[in-house]
Design a protein around this motif. Structure first.
Motif, short mmCIF file in Angstrom:
data_model
loop_
_atom_site.label_atom_id
_atom_site.label_comp_id
_atom_site.label_asym_id
_atom_site.label_seq_id
_atom_site.Cartn_x
_atom_site.Cartn_y
_atom_site.Cartn_z
N GLY A 16 7.46 -11.50 10.23
CA GLY A 16 7.64 -10.56 9.06
C GLY A 16 6.48 -9.50 9.03
O GLY A 16 7.18 -8.46 8.74
N THR A 17 5.62 -9.78 9.03
CA THR A 17 4.27 -8.78 8.91
C THR A 17 4.35 -7.76 9.91
O THR A 17 4.34 -6.53 9.76
N SER A 18 4.61 -8.21 11.34
CA SER A 18 4.76 -7.28 12.23
C SER A 18 6.23 -6.56 12.22
O SER A 18 6.05 -5.23 12.47
N ARG A 19 7.05 -7.16 11.52
CA ARG A 19 8.37 -6.34 11.35
C ARG A 19 8.05 -5.12 10.37
O ARG A 19 8.70 -4.07 10.38
N SER A 112 0.73 -5.80 6.07
CA SER A 112 1.17 -4.62 6.58
C SER A 112 1.08 -3.40 6.40
O SER A 112 0.67 -2.25 7.14
N GLU A 113 0.60 -3.01 5.00
CA GLU A 113 0.39 -1.85 4.40
C GLU A 113 -1.03 -1.13 5.10
O GLU A 113 -1.20 -0.05 4.77
N ILE A 114 -1.91 -1.99 5.43
CA ILE A 114 -2.91 -1.69 6.02
C ILE A 114 -2.71 -0.45 7.16
O ILE A 114 -3.60 0.70 7.21
N LYS A 129 9.03 -3.85 1.65
CA LYS A 129 8.71 -4.72 2.64
C LYS A 129 10.02 -5.93 2.51
O LYS A 129 10.67 -5.81 1.75
N GLU A 130 10.16 -6.55 3.75
CA GLU A 130 11.26 -7.64 3.57
C GLU A 130 11.20 -8.53 2.39
O GLU A 130 12.34 -9.08 1.81
N GLU A 133 9.07 -6.20 -1.78
CA GLU A 133 7.80 -5.65 -2.58
C GLU A 133 7.85 -3.93 -2.12
O GLU A 133 7.85 -3.82 -0.94
N GLN A 134 7.87 -3.11 -2.96
CA GLN A 134 8.03 -1.69 -2.76
C GLN A 134 6.56 -1.34 -2.50
O GLN A 134 5.61 -1.44 -3.26
N VAL A 135 6.28 -0.86 -1.28
CA VAL A 135 4.89 -0.15 -0.89
C VAL A 135 4.54 1.04 -0.74
O VAL A 135 3.56 1.81 -0.75
#
Length: 144
Positions: A16-19, A112-114, A129-130, A133-135
């Motif tokens: 999920g982080t990668s996606r 992921s937001e890094i 994000k999946e 969470e809106q980033v």
């Protein structure tokens, strides 16, 4: 690499982080070079360069919650960086993910937001994000 040239992501589609990271890259309007590193691992030189460019220790670039880590007793501190790199190449699942390489820098994008810190082009709108969470907001700005 110019702003319009390649962004490279070492990706695992099952993660999920990668996606989410891939989604954030695509939210700029740029299609990155996607390397599914479990099928096409980086070379030894590429792996070492990514770890150095991301300013990580070799240990920080290893996934600890996978079977090879436990089976090989990699938690023991007596393994050299060279040995750890060799294990990562032999068992690519040990490579933490996703690594992203751009003209601005290289990062292990967890969370992921890094990736937003190294994208050479701006976000084009909202990104959620999946997990919901809106980033990135409607103006393409990172939500802190």
């Amino acid at each position: 690499m110019s702003n319009t040239e390649s962004i490279k992501i070492y990706h695992n589609p099952a993660c999920g982080t990668s996606r989410n990271t891939l989604g954030l890259i695509r939210n700029t309007g740029v299609e990155p070079t996607v390397i599914e590193y479990l099928q096409t691992p980086p070379s030894k030189a590429e792996l070492i360069q990514m770890i150095q460019d991301a300013d990580l220790s070799v240990r920080a670039a290893i996934r600890c919650n996978v079977d090879p880590y436990r089976d090989l007793n990699l938690e023991q501190e007596d393994w050299s960086d060279e040995q750890l790199i060799d294990f990562m190449l032999q068992y690519p699942i040990l490579i933490n993910r996703p690594f992203v390489v751009t003209s601005v820098g290289t990062r292990l994008c967890r969370p992921s937001e890094i990736v937003l810190d190294i994208l050479p082009v701006a976000q084009q709108g909202v990104f959620t994000k999946e997990d919901g969470e809106q980033v990135v907001d409607e103006n393409g700005q990172r939500i802190q």
